[in-house]
Design a protein around this motif. Structure first.
Motif, PDB file in Angstrom:
ATOM      1  N   MET A  66       0.842  -1.206   0.000  1.00 18.60           N
ATOM      2  CA  MET A  66       0.000   0.000   0.000  1.00 18.60           C
ATOM      3  C   MET A  66       0.874   1.252   0.000  1.00 18.60           C
ATOM      4  N   ILE A  67       0.583   2.161  -0.902  1.00 21.67           N
ATOM      5  CA  ILE A  67       1.324   3.422  -0.974  1.00 21.67           C
ATOM      6  C   ILE A  67       0.707   4.411   0.009  1.00 21.67           C
ATOM      7  N   ILE A  68       1.541   4.948   0.884  1.00 21.51           N
ATOM      8  CA  ILE A  68       1.073   5.872   1.922  1.00 21.51           C
ATOM      9  C   ILE A  68       1.274   7.308   1.429  1.00 21.51           C
ATOM     10  N   ILE A  69       0.170   8.022   1.272  1.00 21.88           N
ATOM     11  CA  ILE A  69       0.217   9.419   0.838  1.00 21.88           C
ATOM     12  C   ILE A  69       0.462  10.305   2.061  1.00 21.88           C
ATOM     13  N   LYS A  70       1.387  11.257   1.907  1.00 21.92           N
ATOM     14  CA  LYS A  70       1.728  12.153   3.017  1.00 21.92           C
ATOM     15  C   LYS A  70       0.976  13.478   2.886  1.00 21.92           C
ATOM     16  N   ASN A  71       0.561  14.015   4.033  1.00 22.95           N
ATOM     17  CA  ASN A  71      -0.064  15.339   4.037  1.00 22.95           C
ATOM     18  C   ASN A  71       1.015  16.421   4.163  1.00 22.95           C
ATOM     19  N   ASP A  72       0.597  17.679   4.155  1.00 15.92           N
ATOM     20  CA  ASP A  72       1.557  18.790   4.172  1.00 15.92           C
ATOM     21  C   ASP A  72       2.437  18.756   5.417  1.00 15.92           C
ATOM     22  N   LYS A  73       1.859  18.433   6.567  1.00 11.24           N
ATOM     23  CA  LYS A  73       2.647  18.402   7.809  1.00 11.24           C
ATOM     24  C   LYS A  73       3.697  17.300   7.747  1.00 11.24           C
ATOM     25  N   GLU A  74       3.309  16.155   7.236  1.00  7.92           N
ATOM     26  CA  GLU A  74       4.253  15.039   7.134  1.00  7.92           C
ATOM     27  C   GLU A  74       5.393  15.363   6.164  1.00  7.92           C
ATOM     28  N   ILE A  75       5.065  16.010   5.055  1.00  7.00           N
ATOM     29  CA  ILE A  75       6.109  16.377   4.100  1.00  7.00           C
ATOM     30  C   ILE A  75       7.049  17.414   4.715  1.00  7.00           C
ATOM     31  N   GLU A  76       6.526  18.295   5.538  1.00  6.24           N
ATOM     32  CA  GLU A  76       7.399  19.252   6.228  1.00  6.24           C
ATOM     33  C   GLU A  76       8.350  18.523   7.168  1.00  6.24           C
ATOM     34  N   TYR A  77       7.857  17.538   7.889  1.00  5.83           N
ATOM     35  CA  TYR A  77       8.746  16.732   8.737  1.00  5.83           C
ATOM     36  C   TYR A  77       9.834  16.060   7.894  1.00  5.83           C
ATOM     37  N   MET A  78       9.438  15.590   6.716  1.00  5.40           N
ATOM     38  CA  MET A  78      10.402  14.917   5.845  1.00  5.40           C
ATOM     39  C   MET A  78      11.401  15.908   5.243  1.00  5.40           C
ATOM     40  N   ARG A  79      10.977  17.152   5.027  1.00 12.75           N
ATOM     41  CA  ARG A  79      11.936  18.191   4.613  1.00 12.75           C
ATOM     42  C   ARG A  79      13.014  18.364   5.682  1.00 12.75           C
ATOM     43  N   GLN A  80      12.577  18.366   6.936  1.00 11.80           N
ATOM     44  CA  GLN A  80      13.521  18.573   8.038  1.00 11.80           C
ATOM     45  C   GLN A  80      14.495  17.394   8.145  1.00 11.80           C
ATOM     46  N   ALA A  81      13.977  16.176   8.013  1.00 12.07           N
ATOM     47  CA  ALA A  81      14.849  15.000   8.033  1.00 12.07           C
ATOM     48  C   ALA A  81      15.781  15.014   6.820  1.00 12.07           C
ATOM     49  N   GLY A  82      15.240  15.405   5.679  1.00 12.96           N
ATOM     50  CA  GLY A  82      16.040  15.476   4.462  1.00 12.96           C
ATOM     51  C   GLY A  82      17.155  16.495   4.565  1.00 12.96           C
ATOM     52  N   LYS A  83      16.892  17.601   5.255  1.00 13.80           N
ATOM     53  CA  LYS A  83      17.917  18.640   5.447  1.00 13.80           C
ATOM     54  C   LYS A  83      19.085  18.092   6.254  1.00 13.80           C
ATOM     55  N   VAL A  84      18.798  17.300   7.275  1.00 13.11           N
ATOM     56  CA  VAL A  84      19.866  16.690   8.080  1.00 13.11           C
ATOM     57  C   VAL A  84      20.716  15.766   7.203  1.00 13.11           C
ATOM     58  N   VAL A  85      20.062  14.970   6.369  1.00 17.24           N
ATOM     59  CA  VAL A  85      20.790  14.061   5.476  1.00 17.24           C
ATOM     60  C   VAL A  85      21.657  14.847   4.497  1.00 17.24           C
ATOM     61  N   ALA A  86      21.083  15.877   3.881  1.00 21.10           N
ATOM     62  CA  ALA A  86      21.832  16.678   2.904  1.00 21.10           C
ATOM     63  C   ALA A  86      23.054  17.316   3.548  1.00 21.10           C
ATOM     64  N   GLU A  87      22.890  17.853   4.737  1.00 21.39           N
ATOM     65  CA  GLU A  87      24.006  18.513   5.413  1.00 21.39           C
ATOM     66  C   GLU A  87      25.073  17.493   5.831  1.00 21.39           C
ATOM     67  N   THR A  88      24.640  16.304   6.219  1.00 17.08           N
ATOM     68  CA  THR A  88      25.600  15.249   6.572  1.00 17.08           C
ATOM     69  C   THR A  88      26.446  14.871   5.365  1.00 17.08           C
ATOM     70  N   LEU A  89      25.806  14.712   4.220  1.00 20.68           N
ATOM     71  CA  LEU A  89      26.550  14.357   3.004  1.00 20.68           C
ATOM     72  C   LEU A  89      27.507  15.475   2.587  1.00 20.68           C
ATOM     73  N   LEU A  90      27.108  16.729   2.785  1.00 17.55           N
ATOM     74  CA  LEU A  90      28.012  17.843   2.482  1.00 17.55           C
ATOM     75  C   LEU A  90      29.240  17.806   3.383  1.00 17.55           C
ATOM     76  N   LYS A  91      29.026  17.500   4.652  1.00 20.69           N
ATOM     77  CA  LYS A  91      30.155  17.393   5.577  1.00 20.69           C
ATOM     78  C   LYS A  91      31.112  16.285   5.139  1.00 20.69           C
ATOM     79  N   ILE A  92      30.547  15.159   4.752  1.00 21.14           N
ATOM     80  CA  ILE A  92      31.390  14.046   4.317  1.00 21.14           C
ATOM     81  C   ILE A  92      32.149  14.412   3.046  1.00 21.14           C
ATOM     82  N   GLU A  93      31.469  15.063   2.111  1.00 20.09           N
ATOM     83  CA  GLU A  93      32.137  15.449   0.856  1.00 20.09           C
ATOM     84  C   GLU A  93      33.388  16.283   1.133  1.00 20.09           C
ATOM     85  N   LYS A  94      33.306  17.159   2.140  1.00 23.23           N
ATOM     86  CA  LYS A  94      34.426  18.054   2.439  1.00 23.23           C
ATOM     87  C   LYS A  94      35.616  17.321   3.049  1.00 23.23           C
TER      88      LYS A  94
END
Length: 248
Positions: free
Chosen positions: A1-29
């Motif tokens: 079953m595909i779980i559709i996310k609402n606006d609040k859930e996508i905002e939470y995922m933006r925040q989690a995604g930001k942590v991942v993106a910043e971690t990868l930038l740190k590693i790249e350096k």
């Protein structure tokens, strides 16, 4: 079953995604000859935790580390440890973080010092194949429109697309429906709907697409020993087009 996310859930995922993106930038350096994959893992874990997040991978089905670090012919799921990176290596870092109960997941392939022209091209084509795919990640298209675009671009450049491992839905669980192959005919699978969140992750080889799992039960390598690269982002299907949640 595909779980559709609402606006609040996508905002939470933006925040989690930001942590991942910043971690990868740190590693790249800090990726350079002489650093161990275990040290990269330590730094990633410390940063993720400093952001009040939890590494997604550590303990997942027993995986022992916070990132996957896959070197040269290793495709995915490389276990960080004592291995020291050498001039000319390439290393794929896959990283996940949980924040507010939701996951972000992304991967990049980095050059270690000066690398060959062949390796540079592989990394570039792998990244471009992702962006070719998400051009099709729009409302009303079918899931395999993404898959087909990835395959067509990568194979058109003379590379092969790994068949045994695929992308996935993501949300409260790291792996949700649907599975997202990086190959296949267009026009198949579920229709793309607003609120779907997908981890799209081309794994591209210089040689043939066949892979195998090493005796440690985790690390996937190319059968023919050729180089492999990995590029992944968490992508939300939105009204105005795809939104990449794991780009800084």
């Amino acid at each position: 079953m595909i779980i559709i996310k609402n606006d609040k859930e996508i905002e939470y995922m933006r925040q989690a995604g930001k942590v991942v993106a910043e971690t990868l930038l740190k590693i790249e350096k800090i990726v350079k000859p002489g650093i161990s994959t275990g040290e990269l893992d330590r730094i990633a874990e410390e940063y993720i935790k400093s952001q009040n997040a939890v590494p997604s991978f550590k303990g997942y089905y027993g995986f022992p580390a916070s990132i996957c670090a896959s070197v040269n012919n290793e495709v995915v799921h490389g276990i960080p440890g004592k291995r020291v990176l050498q001039e000319g290596d390439i290393v794929s870092i896959d990283c996940g973080a949980i924040l507010n109960g939701y996951h972000g997941d992304a991967a990049r392939t980095f050059a270690v010092g000066e690398i060959s022209k062949e390796a540079k091209m592989l990394i570039e084509v792998t990244k471009k194949s992702f962006f070719q795919g998400i051009e099709k990640a729009i409302l009303g298209n079918r899931l395999t429109d993404i898959s087909s675009a990835v395959q067509e671009y990568a194979e058109g450049q003379g590379y092969s697309v790994v068949r045994d491992y695929v992308g996935h839905g993501i949300g409260r669980d790291m792996h949700e429906d649907p599975e997202i192959p990086n190959f296949g005919k267009p026009g198949r699978g579920p229709k793309l709907t607003e609120g779907m969140v997908l981890a799209i992750e081309p794994m591209i080889n210089i040689g043939q697409y066949n892979v195998r799992v090493e005796p440690n039960g985790w690390t996937v390598v190319t059968n023919d020993g050729t180089l492999s690269a990995h590029y992944e982002n968490t992508v939300a299907i939105m009204k105005n087009g795809p939104e990449i949640l794991t780009l800084s």
